[in-house]
Design a protein around this motif. Structure first.
Motif, PDB file in Angstrom:
ATOM      1  N   MET A  74       0.849  -1.178   0.000  1.00  0.00           N
ATOM      2  CA  MET A  74       0.000   0.000   0.000  1.00  0.00           C
ATOM      3  C   MET A  74       0.893   1.239   0.000  1.00  0.00           C
ATOM      4  SD  MET A  74      -2.931   1.154   2.758  1.00  0.00           S
ATOM      5  CE  MET A  74      -4.109  -0.051   2.219  1.00  0.00           C
ATOM      6  N   ALA A  75       0.547   2.190  -0.825  1.00  0.00           N
ATOM      7  CA  ALA A  75       1.318   3.424  -0.920  1.00  0.00           C
ATOM      8  C   ALA A  75       1.144   4.260   0.352  1.00  0.00           C
ATOM      9  CB  ALA A  75       0.876   4.229  -2.141  1.00  0.00           C
ATOM     10  N   PHE A  76       2.165   5.037   0.648  1.00  0.00           N
ATOM     11  CA  PHE A  76       2.136   5.895   1.840  1.00  0.00           C
ATOM     12  C   PHE A  76       0.890   6.779   1.861  1.00  0.00           C
ATOM     13  CE2 PHE A  76       2.989  10.053   3.692  1.00  0.00           C
ATOM     14  CZ  PHE A  76       3.255   9.689   5.004  1.00  0.00           C
ATOM     15  N   GLU A  77       0.585   7.406   0.728  1.00  0.00           N
ATOM     16  CA  GLU A  77      -0.550   8.326   0.668  1.00  0.00           C
ATOM     17  C   GLU A  77      -1.860   7.619   0.992  1.00  0.00           C
ATOM     18  OE1 GLU A  77       1.464   7.783  -2.031  1.00  0.00           O
ATOM     19  OE2 GLU A  77       2.718   9.561  -1.975  1.00  0.00           O
ATOM     20  N   ASP A  78      -1.999   6.387   0.499  1.00  0.00           N
ATOM     21  CA  ASP A  78      -3.217   5.626   0.767  1.00  0.00           C
ATOM     22  C   ASP A  78      -3.336   5.281   2.245  1.00  0.00           C
ATOM     23  OD1 ASP A  78      -3.838   5.692  -1.941  1.00  0.00           O
ATOM     24  OD2 ASP A  78      -2.875   3.748  -2.325  1.00  0.00           O
ATOM     25  N   ARG A  79      -2.237   4.868   2.828  1.00  0.00           N
ATOM     26  CA  ARG A  79      -2.252   4.499   4.251  1.00  0.00           C
ATOM     27  C   ARG A  79      -2.525   5.727   5.120  1.00  0.00           C
ATOM     28  NH1 ARG A  79      -3.875   1.853   8.215  1.00  0.00           N
ATOM     29  NH2 ARG A  79      -2.402   1.393   9.852  1.00  0.00           N
ATOM     30  N   LEU A  80      -1.908   6.858   4.802  1.00  0.00           N
ATOM     31  CA  LEU A  80      -2.137   8.082   5.556  1.00  0.00           C
ATOM     32  C   LEU A  80      -3.605   8.487   5.462  1.00  0.00           C
ATOM     33  CD1 LEU A  80      -1.141  10.474   7.231  1.00  0.00           C
ATOM     34  CD2 LEU A  80      -0.501  11.597   5.079  1.00  0.00           C
ATOM     35  N   ALA A  81      -4.165   8.461   4.273  1.00  0.00           N
ATOM     36  CA  ALA A  81      -5.577   8.812   4.088  1.00  0.00           C
ATOM     37  C   ALA A  81      -6.477   7.884   4.891  1.00  0.00           C
ATOM     38  CB  ALA A  81      -5.948   8.760   2.607  1.00  0.00           C
ATOM     39  N   GLU A  82      -6.141   6.606   4.924  1.00  0.00           N
ATOM     40  CA  GLU A  82      -6.924   5.626   5.680  1.00  0.00           C
ATOM     41  C   GLU A  82      -6.909   5.940   7.182  1.00  0.00           C
ATOM     42  OE1 GLU A  82      -6.051   1.125   6.979  1.00  0.00           O
ATOM     43  OE2 GLU A  82      -6.110   1.434   4.808  1.00  0.00           O
ATOM     44  N   VAL A  83      -5.745   6.242   7.704  1.00  0.00           N
ATOM     45  CA  VAL A  83      -5.617   6.532   9.135  1.00  0.00           C
ATOM     46  C   VAL A  83      -6.313   7.850   9.479  1.00  0.00           C
ATOM     47  CG1 VAL A  83      -3.984   7.027  10.997  1.00  0.00           C
ATOM     48  CG2 VAL A  83      -3.504   5.185   9.391  1.00  0.00           C
ATOM     49  N   LEU A  84      -6.144   8.870   8.638  1.00  0.00           N
ATOM     50  CA  LEU A  84      -6.812  10.148   8.887  1.00  0.00           C
ATOM     51  C   LEU A  84      -8.330   9.992   8.858  1.00  0.00           C
ATOM     52  CD1 LEU A  84      -4.551  12.574   6.843  1.00  0.00           C
ATOM     53  CD2 LEU A  84      -4.658  12.341   9.333  1.00  0.00           C
ATOM     54  N   GLN A  85      -8.828   9.198   7.934  1.00  0.00           N
ATOM     55  CA  GLN A  85     -10.270   8.981   7.848  1.00  0.00           C
ATOM     56  C   GLN A  85     -10.766   8.213   9.070  1.00  0.00           C
ATOM     57  OE1 GLN A  85     -11.710   7.511   4.150  1.00  0.00           O
ATOM     58  NE2 GLN A  85     -13.792   7.310   4.883  1.00  0.00           N
TER      59      GLN A  85
ATOM     60  N   GLU B 243       0.226   3.777  18.414  1.00  0.00           N
ATOM     61  CA  GLU B 243      -0.341   3.660  19.759  1.00  0.00           C
ATOM     62  C   GLU B 243      -1.231   4.860  20.088  1.00  0.00           C
ATOM     63  OE1 GLU B 243       1.280   3.551  24.295  1.00  0.00           O
ATOM     64  OE2 GLU B 243       2.411   2.406  22.803  1.00  0.00           O
ATOM     65  N   THR B 244      -0.778   6.048  19.727  1.00  0.00           N
ATOM     66  CA  THR B 244      -1.568   7.256  19.971  1.00  0.00           C
ATOM     67  C   THR B 244      -2.867   7.203  19.191  1.00  0.00           C
ATOM     68  OG1 THR B 244       0.382   8.591  20.432  1.00  0.00           O
ATOM     69  CG2 THR B 244      -1.591   9.778  19.742  1.00  0.00           C
ATOM     70  N   ILE B 245      -2.804   6.797  17.938  1.00  0.00           N
ATOM     71  CA  ILE B 245      -4.008   6.713  17.100  1.00  0.00           C
ATOM     72  C   ILE B 245      -4.998   5.728  17.702  1.00  0.00           C
ATOM     73  CG2 ILE B 245      -4.913   6.097  14.818  1.00  0.00           C
ATOM     74  CD1 ILE B 245      -3.185   8.692  14.991  1.00  0.00           C
ATOM     75  N   GLU B 246      -4.530   4.561  18.105  1.00  0.00           N
ATOM     76  CA  GLU B 246      -5.407   3.548  18.685  1.00  0.00           C
ATOM     77  C   GLU B 246      -6.086   4.077  19.944  1.00  0.00           C
ATOM     78  OE1 GLU B 246      -6.228   0.774  17.192  1.00  0.00           O
ATOM     79  OE2 GLU B 246      -4.804   1.126  15.570  1.00  0.00           O
TER      80      GLU B 246
ATOM     81  N   ARG C  94     -11.613  11.322  24.004  1.00  0.00           N
ATOM     82  CA  ARG C  94     -11.146  12.336  24.955  1.00  0.00           C
ATOM     83  C   ARG C  94      -9.632  12.461  24.954  1.00  0.00           C
ATOM     84  NH1 ARG C  94     -14.036  10.006  30.049  1.00  0.00           N
ATOM     85  NH2 ARG C  94     -13.333   8.182  28.921  1.00  0.00           N
ATOM     86  N   ARG C  95      -8.937  11.450  24.468  1.00  0.00           N
ATOM     87  CA  ARG C  95      -7.475  11.501  24.399  1.00  0.00           C
ATOM     88  C   ARG C  95      -6.976  12.469  23.329  1.00  0.00           C
ATOM     89  NH1 ARG C  95      -4.574   7.588  27.165  1.00  0.00           N
ATOM     90  NH2 ARG C  95      -5.865   6.007  28.128  1.00  0.00           N
ATOM     91  N   PHE C  96      -7.878  12.951  22.498  1.00  0.00           N
ATOM     92  CA  PHE C  96      -7.504  13.891  21.453  1.00  0.00           C
ATOM     93  C   PHE C  96      -7.303  15.300  22.004  1.00  0.00           C
ATOM     94  CE2 PHE C  96      -8.313  16.466  17.586  1.00  0.00           C
ATOM     95  CZ  PHE C  96      -7.379  15.881  16.757  1.00  0.00           C
ATOM     96  N   THR C  97      -7.606  15.521  23.250  1.00  0.00           N
ATOM     97  CA  THR C  97      -7.555  16.856  23.835  1.00  0.00           C
ATOM     98  C   THR C  97      -6.140  17.295  24.182  1.00  0.00           C
ATOM     99  OG1 THR C  97      -7.934  16.022  26.064  1.00  0.00           O
ATOM    100  CG2 THR C  97      -9.876  16.663  24.778  1.00  0.00           C
TER     101      THR C  97
END
Length: 76
Positions: free
Chosen positions: A1-12, A57-60, A67-70
């Motif tokens: 998987m290309a970097f851009e695809d993986r980044l988009a997946e995680v951001l979404q 780990e942070t994303i998970e 609330r961890r996004f604060t």
């Protein structure tokens, strides 16, 4: 998987209303300022990108508990 695809997946994956509604502040702002409720669409994207830079780990943790996004994100 290309970097851009993986980044988009995680951001979404983090593109959730409970996360977007969290109060937040930029790291350049003093700690004593009140957190801003809600985020502009650009600010939300930048903050999610900053979270991605913190690692899997942070994303998970954020997806499991929005609330961890604060945290203070460097969104420049």
């Amino acid at each position: 998987m290309a970097f851009e695809d993986r980044l988009a997946e995680v951001l979404q994956r983090m593109d959730l209303r409970p996360i977007a509604r969290q109060g937040w502040r930029d790291v350049s702002e003093p700690w004593w300022l009140p957190r801003v409720p809600g985020i502009s669409s650009d600010g939300f994207l930048y903050a999610r990108c900053a979270a991605v830079l913190q690692g899997r780990e942070t994303i998970e943790k954020i997806v499991a508990d929005p609330r961890r996004f604060t945290l203070r994100w460097d969104v420049r």
